[in-house]
Design a protein around this motif. Structure first.
Motif, short mmCIF file in Angstrom:
data_model
loop_
_atom_site.label_atom_id
_atom_site.label_comp_id
_atom_site.label_asym_id
_atom_site.label_seq_id
_atom_site.Cartn_x
_atom_site.Cartn_y
_atom_site.Cartn_z
N ASP A 192 27.75 36.69 14.11
CA ASP A 192 29.01 36.03 13.79
C ASP A 192 30.10 36.51 14.73
OD1 ASP A 192 27.60 34.91 11.73
OD2 ASP A 192 28.60 36.03 10.13
N LYS A 251 28.97 30.97 14.18
CA LYS A 251 27.79 31.66 13.69
C LYS A 251 26.60 31.23 14.52
CE LYS A 251 29.50 31.80 8.91
NZ LYS A 251 29.75 33.26 8.88
N TYR A 252 25.94 32.19 15.15
CA TYR A 252 24.78 31.91 15.98
C TYR A 252 23.53 32.38 15.24
CZ TYR A 252 28.25 31.44 19.73
OH TYR A 252 29.33 31.06 20.50
N THR A 253 22.69 31.45 14.82
CA THR A 253 21.45 31.80 14.14
C THR A 253 20.29 31.69 15.12
OG1 THR A 253 22.29 31.00 12.03
CG2 THR A 253 19.91 31.27 12.22
N GLY A 310 18.96 38.13 13.02
CA GLY A 310 18.88 36.82 12.39
C GLY A 310 20.08 35.96 12.72
N ARG A 311 21.27 36.59 12.71
CA ARG A 311 22.50 35.84 12.97
C ARG A 311 23.56 36.75 13.56
NH1 ARG A 311 24.46 34.75 7.95
NH2 ARG A 311 26.36 35.97 8.25
N SER A 318 15.21 33.02 12.71
CA SER A 318 15.34 32.90 11.27
C SER A 318 16.12 34.09 10.74
CB SER A 318 13.96 32.84 10.61
OG SER A 318 14.06 32.97 9.21
N GLU A 319 16.80 33.90 9.63
CA GLU A 319 17.49 35.02 9.00
C GLU A 319 16.57 35.78 8.05
OE1 GLU A 319 21.48 34.54 7.50
OE2 GLU A 319 21.75 32.71 8.68
N ASN A 364 21.74 40.71 10.15
CA ASN A 364 22.88 39.98 10.67
C ASN A 364 23.92 40.95 11.23
OD1 ASN A 364 21.67 37.61 9.82
ND2 ASN A 364 22.79 37.54 7.89
#
Length: 339
Positions: A295, A300-302, A292-293, A305-306, A165
């Motif tokens: 911020d 929050k942009y996913t 994965g993400r 998958s995280e 992330n």
């Protein structure tokens, strides 16, 4: 192997090696260069590299193949990029032949430290040029050192090929029309504070926006950004303030020629990140770090998958590392075998 290093659990850190390469530029030319046993340099305290940042560097890896041989990945491109950096900072260029010969000498001198095939580890090479000698005013040095140091390394990000992330920072690592597209130390010094803040907040690193408008993604820490869209396009930022990554250039080729994707080098607006189903950071040290993400402010942009790697990112990673480790035949000129 002549040592008992746990290569499968290596991080990205300095480790003692047998020898490094050093060459001096004096009176208008480079000397022949030689190997030295330690990684210490003795330079004048007035050196331009210390006060005015007159230095440039590269990063590439030596890979142990399944047959035991060792190869480099696109060293010609690293040599050309270093020449470009030297021109920008008014430093003498190192020829492609001298650059590659220096890398070969270092690899051969540390051959038993090149990690075994299958461990995921490599011997990282760090060629660099610094301005040295007695200098006081803001002007180019008259003398320079070209050196190649090395260290066995593992993954740059913890966990290897696993999603990380990231947070977007409003700080800049480079100025518009500055040195952001050159591999020089000042860009990295400017990134230390933002990286520190990102790590303190639990992120792998930060993402930089374009320094002129702060509306578009430029780079991911010390790596380049790419995204995979819902309609199977490979998109990566185009900007005058980001480094021309050899890894990114290789991934663009593989995405287009091997996966049949449309490859776009263009603007990546931060408010349109939801168009990507997968995203990643890429570079020599990181290879590919799936994102994965991301911020940014209160959003929050996913992506895929995280916790799991997306299918396109996995294919690109397998193809690229397959070429780098000699399991897959790559395009002509991508692989340089150490003889």
């Amino acid at each position: 192997m002549l040592n008992n290093t746990d290569y499968k659990n290596l991080g990205f850190e300095c480790r003692e090696t047998h020898a490094n390469y050093i060459s001096y530029f004096k009176d208008g030319s480079w000397d022949q260069g030689t190997l030295k046993k330690d990684s210490c340099l003795t330079i004048s305290a007035f050196s331009t590299c210390l006060h005015y940042g007159q230095e440039a560097f590269e990063g590439l890896k030596a890979y142990r193949r399944k047959d035991g041989k060792i190869q480099l990945f696109r060293p010609n491109d690293n040599a050309k990029r270093m020449q470009r950096s030297c021109k920008r900072l008014l430093m003498p260029e190192v020829s492609i032949e001298k650059f590659i010969d220096a890398c070969e000498q270092v690899v051969k001198a540390n051959e038993d430290l090149v990690p075994p095939y299958g461990t995921g580890a490599t011997l990282y090479l760090r060629p660099f040029i610094i301005g040295v000698g007695d200098n006081l005013g803001v002007r180019p040095a008259k003398e320079y050192i070209f050196s190649v140091i090395c260290s066995p390394v593992g993954s740059y990000f913890k966990g290897g090929l696993a999603p990380n992330n990231f947070m977007i920072t409003t700080n800049d690592r480079a100025a518009p029309n500055g040195t952001g597209s050159y591999k020089v130390g000042g860009n990295y010094a400017a990134s230390l504070w933002s990286h520190h803040i990102a790590k303190e907040n639990g992120y792998a690193d930060c993402i930089y926006l374009d320094p002129l408008t702060h509306t578009k993604i430029d780079e991911v820490g010390a790596a380049n950004f790419f995204g995979i869209t819902k309609d199977n396009k490979f998109i990566t930022p185009k900007s005058s303030s980001i480094l021309e990554s050899i890894t990114r250039k290789s991934l663009m080729h593989l995405a287009e020629k091997e996966l049949g994707m449309e490859v776009i080098e263009g603007e990546v607006f931060v408010d349109k990140l939801d168009m990507f189903t997968e995203a990643g950071a890429c570079g020599t040290a990181a290879v590919i770090s799936p994102i994965g993400r991301i911020d940014y402010e209160d959003k929050k942009y996913t992506f895929y998958s995280e916790t799991e790697v997306g299918p396109v990112t996995r294919k690109l990673y397998d193809m690229l590392t397959g070429i780098q480790y000699g399991d897959v035949e790559g395009p002509v000129g991508w692989v340089h075998l150490i003889k």
